[in-house]
Write a protein that holds these residues in place. Structure first.
Motif, mmCIF file in Angstrom:
data_model
loop_
_atom_site.group_PDB
_atom_site.id
_atom_site.type_symbol
_atom_site.label_atom_id
_atom_site.label_comp_id
_atom_site.label_asym_id
_atom_site.label_seq_id
_atom_site.Cartn_x
_atom_site.Cartn_y
_atom_site.Cartn_z
ATOM 1 N N LEU A 148 0.835 -1.208 0.000
ATOM 2 C CA LEU A 148 0.000 0.000 0.000
ATOM 3 C C LEU A 148 0.868 1.255 0.000
ATOM 4 O O LEU A 148 0.571 2.227 -0.710
ATOM 5 C CB LEU A 148 -0.928 -0.009 1.214
ATOM 6 C CG LEU A 148 -2.054 -1.045 1.213
ATOM 7 C CD1 LEU A 148 -2.775 -1.045 2.552
ATOM 8 C CD2 LEU A 148 -3.044 -0.781 0.077
ATOM 9 N N ALA A 149 1.951 1.228 0.778
ATOM 10 C CA ALA A 149 2.851 2.377 0.830
ATOM 11 C C ALA A 149 3.536 2.621 -0.510
ATOM 12 O O ALA A 149 3.892 3.759 -0.841
ATOM 13 C CB ALA A 149 3.897 2.175 1.930
ATOM 14 N N GLN A 150 3.698 1.551 -1.293
ATOM 15 C CA GLN A 150 4.317 1.672 -2.613
ATOM 16 C C GLN A 150 3.310 2.054 -3.693
ATOM 17 O O GLN A 150 3.672 2.154 -4.858
ATOM 18 C CB GLN A 150 5.013 0.362 -2.983
ATOM 19 C CG GLN A 150 6.219 0.047 -2.099
ATOM 20 C CD GLN A 150 6.798 -1.324 -2.366
ATOM 21 O OE1 GLN A 150 6.168 -2.167 -3.009
ATOM 22 N NE2 GLN A 150 8.010 -1.580 -1.873
ATOM 23 N N GLY A 151 2.066 2.226 -3.300
ATOM 24 C CA GLY A 151 1.047 2.672 -4.247
ATOM 25 C C GLY A 151 0.241 1.578 -4.896
ATOM 26 O O GLY A 151 -0.522 1.838 -5.830
ATOM 27 N N VAL A 152 0.389 0.329 -4.433
ATOM 28 C CA VAL A 152 -0.416 -0.761 -4.988
ATOM 29 C C VAL A 152 -1.862 -0.566 -4.540
ATOM 30 O O VAL A 152 -2.123 -0.438 -3.340
ATOM 31 C CB VAL A 152 0.101 -2.136 -4.507
ATOM 32 C CG1 VAL A 152 -0.796 -3.251 -5.027
ATOM 33 C CG2 VAL A 152 1.537 -2.345 -4.960
ATOM 34 N N PRO A 153 -2.826 -0.514 -5.464
ATOM 35 C CA PRO A 153 -4.224 -0.333 -5.077
ATOM 36 C C PRO A 153 -4.711 -1.486 -4.194
ATOM 37 O O PRO A 153 -4.329 -2.641 -4.385
ATOM 38 C CB PRO A 153 -4.973 -0.329 -6.420
ATOM 39 C CG PRO A 153 -3.940 0.060 -7.430
ATOM 40 C CD PRO A 153 -2.655 -0.544 -6.925
ATOM 41 N N ALA A 154 -5.548 -1.163 -3.212
ATOM 42 C CA ALA A 154 -6.066 -2.175 -2.292
ATOM 43 C C ALA A 154 -6.814 -3.275 -3.026
ATOM 44 O O ALA A 154 -6.867 -4.420 -2.562
ATOM 45 C CB ALA A 154 -6.971 -1.514 -1.256
ATOM 46 N N LEU A 155 -7.378 -2.947 -4.191
ATOM 47 C CA LEU A 155 -8.101 -3.945 -4.988
ATOM 48 C C LEU A 155 -7.233 -5.157 -5.282
ATOM 49 O O LEU A 155 -7.719 -6.291 -5.318
ATOM 50 C CB LEU A 155 -8.570 -3.309 -6.304
ATOM 51 C CG LEU A 155 -9.146 -4.247 -7.372
ATOM 52 C CD1 LEU A 155 -10.426 -4.915 -6.865
ATOM 53 C CD2 LEU A 155 -9.395 -3.497 -8.668
ATOM 54 N N PHE A 156 -5.935 -4.938 -5.478
ATOM 55 C CA PHE A 156 -5.030 -6.019 -5.854
ATOM 56 C C PHE A 156 -4.386 -6.701 -4.648
ATOM 57 O O PHE A 156 -3.449 -7.484 -4.793
ATOM 58 C CB PHE A 156 -3.958 -5.491 -6.810
ATOM 59 C CG PHE A 156 -4.550 -4.894 -8.060
ATOM 60 C CD1 PHE A 156 -5.224 -5.694 -8.963
ATOM 61 C CD2 PHE A 156 -4.469 -3.537 -8.302
ATOM 62 C CE1 PHE A 156 -5.799 -5.155 -10.097
ATOM 63 C CE2 PHE A 156 -5.036 -2.986 -9.444
ATOM 64 C CZ PHE A 156 -5.706 -3.792 -10.347
ATOM 65 N N LEU A 157 -4.907 -6.403 -3.470
ATOM 66 C CA LEU A 157 -4.410 -7.042 -2.252
ATOM 67 C C LEU A 157 -5.532 -7.768 -1.516
ATOM 68 O O LEU A 157 -5.373 -8.143 -0.353
ATOM 69 C CB LEU A 157 -3.781 -5.991 -1.324
ATOM 70 C CG LEU A 157 -2.538 -5.283 -1.883
ATOM 71 C CD1 LEU A 157 -2.194 -4.073 -1.031
ATOM 72 C CD2 LEU A 157 -1.351 -6.245 -1.935
ATOM 73 N N LEU A 158 -6.643 -7.982 -2.202
ATOM 74 C CA LEU A 158 -7.795 -8.601 -1.556
ATOM 75 C C LEU A 158 -7.485 -10.004 -1.038
ATOM 76 O O LEU A 158 -7.967 -10.405 0.022
ATOM 77 C CB LEU A 158 -8.979 -8.655 -2.527
ATOM 78 C CG LEU A 158 -9.639 -7.323 -2.849
ATOM 79 C CD1 LEU A 158 -10.772 -7.535 -3.851
ATOM 80 C CD2 LEU A 158 -10.187 -6.667 -1.583
ATOM 81 N N GLU A 159 -6.682 -10.775 -1.789
ATOM 82 C CA GLU A 159 -6.383 -12.127 -1.347
ATOM 83 C C GLU A 159 -5.581 -12.119 -0.045
ATOM 84 O O GLU A 159 -5.742 -12.998 0.805
ATOM 85 C CB GLU A 159 -5.646 -12.921 -2.430
ATOM 86 C CG GLU A 159 -4.213 -12.506 -2.699
ATOM 87 C CD GLU A 159 -4.090 -11.359 -3.683
ATOM 88 O OE1 GLU A 159 -3.017 -11.231 -4.298
ATOM 89 O OE2 GLU A 159 -5.056 -10.582 -3.843
ATOM 90 N N GLU A 160 -4.729 -11.095 0.143
ATOM 91 C CA GLU A 160 -3.967 -10.995 1.380
ATOM 92 C C GLU A 160 -4.876 -10.574 2.540
ATOM 93 O O GLU A 160 -4.731 -11.062 3.664
ATOM 94 C CB GLU A 160 -2.805 -10.010 1.230
ATOM 95 C CG GLU A 160 -1.818 -10.358 0.123
ATOM 96 C CD GLU A 160 -1.165 -11.721 0.300
ATOM 97 O OE1 GLU A 160 -1.145 -12.245 1.433
ATOM 98 O OE2 GLU A 160 -0.657 -12.275 -0.697
ATOM 99 N N GLU A 161 -5.815 -9.668 2.264
ATOM 100 C CA GLU A 161 -6.774 -9.283 3.294
ATOM 101 C C GLU A 161 -7.625 -10.490 3.702
ATOM 102 O O GLU A 161 -7.958 -10.660 4.873
ATOM 103 C CB GLU A 161 -7.670 -8.146 2.777
ATOM 104 C CG GLU A 161 -6.945 -6.834 2.518
ATOM 105 C CD GLU A 161 -6.541 -6.120 3.804
ATOM 106 O OE1 GLU A 161 -6.888 -6.606 4.905
ATOM 107 O OE2 GLU A 161 -5.854 -5.078 3.708
ATOM 108 N N HIS A 162 -7.945 -11.329 2.721
ATOM 109 C CA HIS A 162 -8.706 -12.536 3.024
ATOM 110 C C HIS A 162 -7.883 -13.477 3.893
ATOM 111 O O HIS A 162 -8.399 -14.082 4.846
ATOM 112 C CB HIS A 162 -9.121 -13.222 1.718
ATOM 113 C CG HIS A 162 -9.957 -14.435 1.917
ATOM 114 N ND1 HIS A 162 -9.573 -15.697 1.506
ATOM 115 C CD2 HIS A 162 -11.166 -14.601 2.513
ATOM 116 C CE1 HIS A 162 -10.508 -16.568 1.828
ATOM 117 N NE2 HIS A 162 -11.477 -15.941 2.439
#
Length: 204
Positions: A148-162
């Motif tokens: 997230l700090a590097q600018g990756v949109p949260a949309l592309f981190l959903l699997e990690e949030e899961h």
């Protein structure tokens, strides 16, 4: 209701999804999967990737779209998704999002057979699991925060949030389980001992 698919391997779904972006050869697909962290969600290697691409081609979901060469390396076949492949990836993702699939987690299997071990052994094993789960959670949280700090949109981190949500749920379950095993009011020790005494010697 889940339908039978010509290619059921989740790796096939990932390949189709990336080919919706542009045609690629299997080596590029593998590099893209690794660069995007998909190896954390989908098991694959060089051989299985080529196997799945072949299966998708036979199913009519991908087709050869030419060849490419990099430096002195041999030519590589480039594959493109077909209209049938686009319909397949669309329907497959919709199904996985909407319909829970029955899975066979290893921890669930161990819980179903836990009475084979004495409770005095189970408690320290579960507490060790809690330590390892905490370490996993810390690593994933750092990965998400860094991305997230590097600018990756949260949309592309959903699997990690899961993954984090599943870890939190498992930690809560294991903590409650430890409390119940240790609680004399639950009377699990007597039930546990009774089960082990009734079991044939080769099952203890």
């Amino acid at each position: 209701m889940a339908q039978a698919r010509k290619v059921a391997n989740p790796l096939g779904l990932a390949v189709l999804a990336y080919l919706t972006q542009r045609p690629m050869h299997p080596y590029e697909l593998g590099r893209t999967l690794r660069d995007n962290g998909d190896a954390r969600s989908i098991k694959f290697n060089h051989g299985s990737l080529y196997t799945v691409v072949g299966q998708l081609q036979r199913a009519g979901y991908v087709e050869e779209a030419g060849t490419s060469r990099s430096g002195q390396r041999p030519e590589r076949t480039v594959y493109a998704i077909t209209d049938a492949g686009r319909r397949e990836v669309d329907g497959w993702i919709r199904e996985l999002l909407a319909e829970p699939q029955h899975e066979y987690p290893a921890f669930t299997a161990a819980l179903s057979l836990v009475a084979v071990l004495p409770p005095a052994d189970v408690l320290p094993l579960l507490r060790r699991r809690l330590d390892l789960l905490a370490a996993q959670r810390t690593a994933i949280r750092e990965l998400v925060d860094t991305a997230l700090a590097q600018g990756v949109p949260a949309l592309f981190l959903l699997e990690e949030e899961h993954r984090l949500a599943l870890l939190d749920a498992e930690v809560a379950f294991v903590e409650r389980l430890c409390d119940r095993i240790a609680d004399p009011q639950e009377d699990w020790a007597r039930q546990w001992t009774s089960h082990r005494e009734e079991a044939p010697p080769d099952e203890r």
